[in-house]
Design a protein around this motif. Structure first.
Motif, mmCIF file in Angstrom:
data_model
loop_
_atom_site.group_PDB
_atom_site.id
_atom_site.type_symbol
_atom_site.label_atom_id
_atom_site.label_comp_id
_atom_site.label_asym_id
_atom_site.label_seq_id
_atom_site.Cartn_x
_atom_site.Cartn_y
_atom_site.Cartn_z
ATOM 1 N N SER A 210 17.912 10.137 3.798
ATOM 2 C CA SER A 210 17.445 9.212 4.830
ATOM 3 C C SER A 210 16.347 8.300 4.309
ATOM 4 O O SER A 210 15.681 8.603 3.319
ATOM 5 C CB SER A 210 16.954 9.977 6.060
ATOM 6 O OG SER A 210 15.822 10.731 5.750
ATOM 7 N N GLY A 211 16.212 7.196 5.003
ATOM 8 C CA GLY A 211 15.182 6.222 4.691
ATOM 9 C C GLY A 211 14.514 5.759 5.968
ATOM 10 O O GLY A 211 15.178 5.512 6.973
ATOM 11 N N SER A 212 13.206 5.669 5.939
ATOM 12 C CA SER A 212 12.448 5.195 7.088
ATOM 13 C C SER A 212 12.591 3.679 7.186
ATOM 14 O O SER A 212 12.467 2.977 6.189
ATOM 15 C CB SER A 212 10.977 5.584 6.927
ATOM 16 O OG SER A 212 10.208 5.093 7.987
ATOM 17 N N LEU A 213 12.864 3.175 8.380
ATOM 18 C CA LEU A 213 13.016 1.738 8.590
ATOM 19 C C LEU A 213 11.920 1.156 9.479
ATOM 20 O O LEU A 213 11.348 0.137 9.178
ATOM 21 C CB LEU A 213 14.392 1.419 9.194
ATOM 22 C CG LEU A 213 15.595 1.733 8.320
ATOM 23 C CD1 LEU A 213 16.885 1.448 9.075
ATOM 24 C CD2 LEU A 213 15.546 0.940 7.028
ATOM 25 N N ARG A 214 11.706 1.761 10.635
ATOM 26 C CA ARG A 214 10.709 1.292 11.609
ATOM 27 C C ARG A 214 10.879 -0.192 11.919
ATOM 28 O O ARG A 214 9.943 -0.974 11.845
ATOM 29 C CB ARG A 214 9.316 1.632 11.133
ATOM 30 C CG ARG A 214 9.144 3.143 10.968
ATOM 31 C CD ARG A 214 7.769 3.542 10.670
ATOM 32 N NE ARG A 214 6.903 3.108 11.749
ATOM 33 C CZ ARG A 214 5.895 3.801 12.208
ATOM 34 N NH1 ARG A 214 5.637 4.969 11.711
ATOM 35 N NH2 ARG A 214 5.135 3.336 13.164
ATOM 36 N N ILE A 215 12.090 -0.558 12.305
ATOM 37 C CA ILE A 215 12.412 -1.943 12.650
ATOM 38 C C ILE A 215 12.339 -2.087 14.158
ATOM 39 O O ILE A 215 13.073 -1.432 14.886
ATOM 40 C CB ILE A 215 13.820 -2.313 12.121
ATOM 41 C CG1 ILE A 215 13.799 -2.322 10.592
ATOM 42 C CG2 ILE A 215 14.277 -3.645 12.692
ATOM 43 C CD1 ILE A 215 15.153 -2.556 9.955
ATOM 44 N N ARG A 216 11.430 -2.972 14.630
ATOM 45 C CA ARG A 216 11.273 -3.136 16.077
ATOM 46 C C ARG A 216 11.372 -4.583 16.553
ATOM 47 O O ARG A 216 11.422 -4.827 17.744
ATOM 48 C CB ARG A 216 9.983 -2.512 16.577
ATOM 49 C CG ARG A 216 8.751 -2.747 15.783
ATOM 50 C CD ARG A 216 7.513 -2.118 16.446
ATOM 51 N NE ARG A 216 7.244 -0.776 16.008
ATOM 52 C CZ ARG A 216 6.261 -0.427 15.198
ATOM 53 N NH1 ARG A 216 5.429 -1.327 14.745
ATOM 54 N NH2 ARG A 216 6.083 0.809 14.850
ATOM 55 N N THR A 217 11.393 -5.533 15.616
ATOM 56 C CA THR A 217 11.460 -6.943 16.018
ATOM 57 C C THR A 217 12.502 -7.689 15.187
ATOM 58 O O THR A 217 12.925 -7.231 14.132
ATOM 59 C CB THR A 217 10.096 -7.643 15.811
ATOM 60 O OG1 THR A 217 9.825 -7.693 14.396
ATOM 61 C CG2 THR A 217 8.969 -6.931 16.545
ATOM 62 N N ARG A 218 12.858 -8.875 15.667
ATOM 63 C CA ARG A 218 13.772 -9.720 14.910
ATOM 64 C C ARG A 218 13.151 -10.104 13.574
ATOM 65 O O ARG A 218 13.849 -10.207 12.565
ATOM 66 C CB ARG A 218 14.132 -10.973 15.712
ATOM 67 C CG ARG A 218 15.187 -10.689 16.761
ATOM 68 C CD ARG A 218 15.608 -11.964 17.516
ATOM 69 N NE ARG A 218 16.939 -11.750 18.054
ATOM 70 C CZ ARG A 218 18.045 -12.248 17.525
ATOM 71 N NH1 ARG A 218 17.984 -13.021 16.470
ATOM 72 N NH2 ARG A 218 19.222 -11.984 18.066
ATOM 73 N N SER A 219 11.858 -10.295 13.558
ATOM 74 C CA SER A 219 11.165 -10.613 12.310
ATOM 75 C C SER A 219 11.290 -9.465 11.309
ATOM 76 O O SER A 219 11.490 -9.696 10.112
ATOM 77 C CB SER A 219 9.691 -10.907 12.605
ATOM 78 O OG SER A 219 8.987 -11.138 11.412
ATOM 79 N N ASP A 220 11.176 -8.231 11.792
ATOM 80 C CA ASP A 220 11.374 -7.067 10.917
ATOM 81 C C ASP A 220 12.765 -7.085 10.305
ATOM 82 O O ASP A 220 12.944 -6.782 9.120
ATOM 83 C CB ASP A 220 11.194 -5.753 11.691
ATOM 84 C CG ASP A 220 9.770 -5.479 12.129
ATOM 85 O OD1 ASP A 220 8.834 -6.108 11.587
ATOM 86 O OD2 ASP A 220 9.604 -4.617 13.018
ATOM 87 N N ILE A 221 13.760 -7.449 11.107
ATOM 88 C CA ILE A 221 15.147 -7.502 10.623
ATOM 89 C C ILE A 221 15.283 -8.587 9.559
ATOM 90 O O ILE A 221 15.888 -8.360 8.500
ATOM 91 C CB ILE A 221 16.139 -7.744 11.780
ATOM 92 C CG1 ILE A 221 16.094 -6.578 12.761
ATOM 93 C CG2 ILE A 221 17.559 -7.963 11.242
ATOM 94 C CD1 ILE A 221 16.773 -6.855 14.093
ATOM 95 N N GLU A 222 14.726 -9.757 9.830
ATOM 96 C CA GLU A 222 14.809 -10.857 8.869
ATOM 97 C C GLU A 222 14.168 -10.466 7.544
ATOM 98 O O GLU A 222 14.726 -10.739 6.469
ATOM 99 C CB GLU A 222 14.156 -12.111 9.454
ATOM 100 C CG GLU A 222 14.953 -12.698 10.604
ATOM 101 C CD GLU A 222 14.156 -13.654 11.475
ATOM 102 O OE1 GLU A 222 13.009 -14.025 11.103
ATOM 103 O OE2 GLU A 222 14.682 -14.027 12.548
ATOM 104 N N ASN A 223 13.012 -9.805 7.607
ATOM 105 C CA ASN A 223 12.335 -9.361 6.379
ATOM 106 C C ASN A 223 13.157 -8.302 5.646
ATOM 107 O O ASN A 223 13.289 -8.341 4.422
ATOM 108 C CB ASN A 223 10.937 -8.819 6.694
ATOM 109 C CG ASN A 223 9.999 -9.890 7.168
ATOM 110 O OD1 ASN A 223 10.148 -11.065 6.839
ATOM 111 N ND2 ASN A 223 9.010 -9.504 7.955
ATOM 112 N N PHE A 224 13.714 -7.354 6.396
ATOM 113 C CA PHE A 224 14.530 -6.299 5.807
ATOM 114 C C PHE A 224 15.745 -6.894 5.103
ATOM 115 O O PHE A 224 16.054 -6.549 3.958
ATOM 116 C CB PHE A 224 14.967 -5.312 6.893
ATOM 117 C CG PHE A 224 15.910 -4.244 6.415
ATOM 118 C CD1 PHE A 224 15.451 -3.165 5.687
ATOM 119 C CD2 PHE A 224 17.266 -4.320 6.708
ATOM 120 C CE1 PHE A 224 16.321 -2.179 5.241
ATOM 121 C CE2 PHE A 224 18.146 -3.342 6.271
ATOM 122 C CZ PHE A 224 17.669 -2.268 5.533
#
Length: 173
Positions: free
Chosen positions: A112-126
């Motif tokens: 597993s890998g920790s993501l902690r994605i909560r916003t559209r900006s987080d998704i864009e960065n990821f």
């Protein structure tokens, strides 16, 4: 500053921040290389400190207070790598936070890998990090099948996310 003092300050920095702090930022702050920070964090973990690595840096997970708020559930998904953005946008836009991703590997067991994605900006960065890193998603190890832990304000939000992902053909059944 001694190495012991630096590790204490790294720990204090992470405890004070609610958002991930990158190894590069810590390296600059303490005038050492990024690799020294990676080693320091490994040693702090070995001492028993719970420090998670996310795509955006290191973070100390929130304690009981945050865990008691909302609903946390798991979903199983299967899709192509190019459908990752729609999957993540759907979860976030419906009010969820993607805490992690896991796959059941036939040799190594649960990875597993920790993501902690909560916003559209987080998704864009990821996604930008993914695209420039020339790497593959964990799910490519398991024919696209993967598990997400999702935190939601309540159970009904979790069910709405599942319904939407199912309609997109992303939810594994």
């Amino acid at each position: 500053m001694t190495t012991s003092e630096r590790r204490k300050k790294i720990l204090a920095t992470l405890e004070q921040n609610k958002v991930p702090v990158s190894a590069g930022v810590l390296a600059e702050k303490f005038s050492v290389s990024r690799q020294v920070i990676v080693g320091d964090v490994a040693l702090l973990r070995a001492e028993g400190f719970e420090i998670q690595s996310t795509p955006r840096g290191y973070v100390i997970p929130a304690k009981e207070e945050a865990e008691l708020q909302g609903f946390v559930g798991k979903i199983v998904c299967q899709h192509k790598p190019e459908e990752t953005e729609i999957e993540l946008y759907t979860i976030v836009d419906k009010g969820g936070e993607v805490l992690d991703v896991s796959v059941e590997h036939p040799l190594y067991g649960l990875l597993s890998g920790s993501l902690r994605i909560r916003t559209r900006s987080d998704i864009e960065n990821f996604m930008a990090d993914f695209k420039k890193g020339q790497t593959k998603m964990l799910a490519t190890l398991t024919d696209g099948i993967h598990i997400h832990t999702i935190k939601c304000p309540d159970y009904s939000t979790f069910e709405e996310i599942k319904k939407e992902l199912n309609g997109l053909g992303i939810l594994y059944s």
